[in-house]
Enzyme design. Structure first.
Site, short mmCIF file in Angstrom:
data_model
loop_
_atom_site.label_atom_id
_atom_site.label_comp_id
_atom_site.label_asym_id
_atom_site.label_seq_id
_atom_site.Cartn_x
_atom_site.Cartn_y
_atom_site.Cartn_z
N HIS A 107 12.85 -2.14 -6.49
CA HIS A 107 11.60 -2.84 -6.30
C HIS A 107 11.39 -3.04 -7.67
O HIS A 107 11.62 -2.55 -8.66
CB HIS A 107 10.89 -1.73 -5.80
CG HIS A 107 9.09 -2.11 -5.26
ND1 HIS A 107 8.55 -2.20 -6.24
CD2 HIS A 107 8.74 -2.41 -4.11
CE1 HIS A 107 7.14 -2.78 -5.98
NE2 HIS A 107 7.53 -2.66 -4.60
N ASP B 267 13.40 6.71 -6.84
CA ASP B 267 12.36 5.81 -6.45
C ASP B 267 12.42 6.24 -4.93
O ASP B 267 13.02 5.67 -4.15
CB ASP B 267 12.32 4.57 -6.80
CG ASP B 267 11.27 3.93 -6.00
OD1 ASP B 267 10.78 4.29 -5.20
OD2 ASP B 267 11.41 2.36 -6.14
N GLN C 230 10.30 5.09 -0.22
CA GLN C 230 10.55 4.62 1.15
C GLN C 230 11.29 5.91 1.76
O GLN C 230 11.68 5.57 2.91
CB GLN C 230 11.29 3.39 1.36
CG GLN C 230 10.82 2.42 0.83
CD GLN C 230 9.37 1.81 1.52
OE1 GLN C 230 9.25 2.31 2.64
NE2 GLN C 230 8.57 1.07 1.01
N LYS D 188 2.20 5.24 1.55
CA LYS D 188 3.16 4.90 2.46
C LYS D 188 3.68 6.19 3.60
O LYS D 188 4.25 6.02 4.33
CB LYS D 188 4.42 4.59 1.86
CG LYS D 188 4.11 3.21 0.96
CD LYS D 188 5.65 2.70 0.31
CE LYS D 188 5.29 1.84 -0.82
NZ LYS D 188 5.01 0.53 -0.48
N CYS E 33 8.73 -7.51 -3.19
CA CYS E 33 8.76 -7.09 -4.53
C CYS E 33 10.30 -6.69 -4.96
O CYS E 33 10.45 -6.04 -5.94
CB CYS E 33 7.92 -5.92 -4.64
SG CYS E 33 6.14 -6.26 -4.49
#
Ligand SMILES: Cc1ncc(COP(=O)(O)O)c(C=O)c1O
Lengths: 304, 401
Positions: free
Chosen positions: B119, B194, B197, B220, B361
């Protein structure tokens, strides 16, 4: 191509709402990019296409499919339709400016700028005629105008105002006509055509006024046309007006009953029939006829 | 049988999301998840009952906020199996990654490794540092977009930091984090995940993973927008220089010097988003109650259903491996050369199905693959089998257009 339609639609809606103003900006950008052979960056074209077909998919997938496939073609068709209707509107606007009606001189079809047709209406003068009104046949040829009250300034323009005291459209036209009358470059003739039977007797009075003083008909008209309180069916009230303009009411009354006066009025009527008049007000300006209460600019345009 | 239980839970869960009553089908949770009313209620509690400062004011309201924020930190720590002082509250994943990138003290010549599917949040900070001399190396994924361990093993030597997307928002693929971390540590490199998600969808035990830093976003994972988390091992956080400084990050100052707080406070500059933090803790509690294993299972089941049907449509290409078990709750696809935005807009207009379209992104990956973007379905706890059926039905209609 949908962006062109969007630009037009959103520009109009943008006058009222900020959201549409933003969309109009996007549409403008899109159109600008397309005419410079680039891709519409904001994706407005795709957004519109998808929104339209997506909604249609709910109701009729077949129709949605057809529209989706031929979207560009349909957009073009709309643009052409738009251009054609724009041209018509422009012609209509031009006609409205010149003649006070979108459809041309003395036409009375629907006009968007005058939706109620107020500027093309007239009071019928041929109630028994089977002939439809024919603006083409209006003429002053062979009409003896010397029979009518007039204000001759030895000017270059000739205005003949045929109106009826009791008719709403003549009354509506009066302020514009008065403006013409006040001009230095206009010779003015006024003919009373009593489209309403009950006001016939005023023609006799008018002729007597004219006989007594050639300029008094102007004052008389001013009072009769601008007052809402005078009952035009009532003789006494009309004679009150005669008195107001400084004439001898008894004398004029006496004159208006004379056979001689009636003869003049009859003669005037038969002269007016020669003009082919079918409604009041009819105004001849330098020989050209205008029927219905038009804005001043329409009359003015016909002056030399 | 198990399916039935999950389905029953889903129906119950859906009642906590009032927006679903509008009849929408929300399949864009990878962008932002919906919020259950419990989270909104918890936030409102702050605004209605104790809308004051934490950690500064001594009055009753101030003490109440301090207590609630501290409780929130404990809940989040439990959520990750971390210690409370290892949890730094941030604005979002982007801020968490930037905090590490700018505080780690990377010097000219230090090597940072990322994947080729990052991302922008985990790409730009390194691109920026590369301008100042760090070496940014990218591990190209396998043909099917899964992680290429061999290439990683080749490049890890001499690396200072491995900063990778745990579960990709592009295709849903999860990297083998445990193995990557083990190898990285063997080579003396730190690892930042990261996890924007992954955290909302699977159980993450930072101790078991042995990850050094982990970044994620509250919005999220059913939490409020404007909330994020940076997990960091305490001894590493201690060494980090604070990135944003000012109020709340210091114990004392003179005109020329400052004595900084200990982590995590030294990174939480200025008045914090207390309502958000409290809401975020409520979201974590909600997810723990459902059980993150159940969430993963539910999403995979739905993904299987969608994938099987999508692959039947001629011209549909799913990004990433075909196997839905490898793509968590994400199905990123293209249909022939159709504009992905058009697919998303048609789904929205025709059936109120909300999916995302574009480059998500991850422009760098799409540019490298010469693609404009994709339409992306991302699932979560509130999605149902019926919704998936409807999605498939509508995609079939769109394909017919
Ligand atoms: C994998 C991944 N990393 C980072 C981000 C950035 O998250 P935020 O915008 O909350 O900082 C996202 C958001 O979509 C993401 O999916």
């Amino acid at each position: 191509m949908i962006c062109i339609i969007a630009l037009i639609v959103f520009s109009i809606l943008g006058i009222f709402s900020a959201t549409h103003r933003q969309l109009a900006k996007e549409a403008f950008d899109c159109v600008f990019r397309r005419i410079t052979f680039r891709k519409c960056e904001s994706g407005l074209d795709i957004r519109l296409k998808s929104r339209i077909t997506g909604r249609l998919m709910k109701r009729s997938p077949i129709l949605a499919s057809k529209i989706h496939r031929h979207f560009e073609l349909i957009s073009w068709a709309f643009i052409i339709l738009f251009i054609v209707s724009f041209i018509y509107v422009a012609i209509g606007g031009y006609n409205y400016y010149l003649y006070g009606n979108c459809n041309g001189p003395n036409e009375d079809g629907f006009c968007i700028f005058d939706p109620l047709g107020e500027k093309s209406k007239f009071s019928e003068t041929q109630s028994c005629s089977a002939e439809p009104p024919n603006p083409e046949s209006l003429t002053l040829f062979n009409v003896d105008l010397s029979l009518f009250p007039s204000y001759d300034k030895n000017a270059e323009n000739d205005v003949v105002f045929i109106g009826c005291y009791g008719c709403p459209y003549t009354r509506k036209a009066y302020p514009a006509i008065k403006k013409l009358l006040d001009r230095k470059d206009v010779n003015f003739v006024f003919a009373h055509f009593p489209a309403k039977e009950s006001t016939y007797f005023i023609s006799n009075i008018l002729n007597c006024i004219n006989e007594a003083d050639k300029d008094k008909f102007i004052e008389f008209n001013e009072l009769i046309f601008t007052s809402d309180t005078i009952s035009l069916k009532n003789e006494d009230e009309i004679f009150e007006v005669v008195e107001k303009i400084g004439l001898d009411k008894k004398e004029i009354k006496h004159c208006s009953y004379l056979e001689r006066t009636h003869e003049i009025t009859k003669l005037q009527m038969s002269e007016l029939q020669k003009t082919g008049i079918y409604g009041t007000p009819t105004v001849f300006i330098n020989g050209e006829a205008v029927v219905g209460p038009k804005p001043y600019r329409v009359y003015k345009r016909l002056l030399k | 049988m198990f399916n039935l239980v999950v389905e029953m839970n889903t129906q119950k869960i859906r009642k906590d999301f009032p927006v679903l009553e509008k009849g929408i089908i929300y399949m864009d949770s990878a962008c932002v998840s919906l919020k259950p009313q419990q989270v909104v209620k918890a936030m409102n509690c702050y605004y209605n009952e104790f809308p004051a400062c934490a950690g500064r004011s001594m009055h009753k309201l101030g003490e109440k906020v301090t207590e609630e924020v501290s409780k929130a930190r404990k809940i989040i720590a439990k959520f990750f199996n971390a210690k409370p002082n290892e949890i730094v509250f941030t604005k979002n994943t982007t801020e968490s990654i930037n905090l590490v990138a700018n505080s780690l003290g990377l010097k000219k010549g230090d090597k940072v490794i990322t994947t080729d599917k990052e991302h922008n949040s985990n790409l730009l900070p390194w691109q920026n540092l590369a301008k100042r001399g760090i070496i940014h190396e990218i591990i190209k994924s396998n043909e099917d977009n899964t992680f290429n361990m061999d290439k990683f093993k080749e490049k890890i030597k001499g690396a200072k930091l491995v900063s990778m997307v745990h579960t990709s928002n592009l295709d849903g693929v999860t990297i083998p984090a445990e193995e990557i971390i083990k190898i990285a540590h063997e080579h003396g490199a730190l690892v930042l995940l990261d996890a924007a998600q992954s955290v909302p969808h699977k159980e993450i035990n930072v101790k078991k993973l042995d990850v050094d830093f982990l970044a994620c976003s509250g919005h999220k994972m059913l939490g409020p927008s404007g909330t994020g988390i940076l997990y960091g091992k305490y001894h590493l956080l201690e060494k980090l220089e604070p990135f944003l400084i000012g109020g709340d990050t210091v114990i004392d100052t003179t005109y020329t010097t400052a004595e900084f707080e200990k982590p995590p406070e030294k990174f939480e500059a200025g008045l914090q988003n207390y309502a958000g933090i409290i809401g975020l803790a409520e979201a974590a509690r909600y997810l723990m109650k459902i059980g993150r294993k159940n969430i993963s299972k539910h999403e995979t089941e739905l993904n299987k259903k969608i994938t099987n049907e999508l692959l039947k449509i001629d011209g549909i290409k799913i990004i990433g491996p075909e196997d839905p078990e490898l793509r968590s709750g994400i199905i990123s696809f293209n249909y022939k050369d159709a504009d992905p935005h058009e697919i998303a807009l048609l789904l929205d207009s025709s059936a109120d199905i909300m999916v995302r379209s574009g480059a998500h992104c991850v422009h760098s990956w799409f540019n490298a693959h010469n693609l404009k973007g994709s339409a992306r379905v991302s699932l979560y706890i509130y999605n149902t089998e019926e919704e998936c059926d409807k999605l498939i039905e509508e995609i079939n209609k769109i394909v017919e257009l």
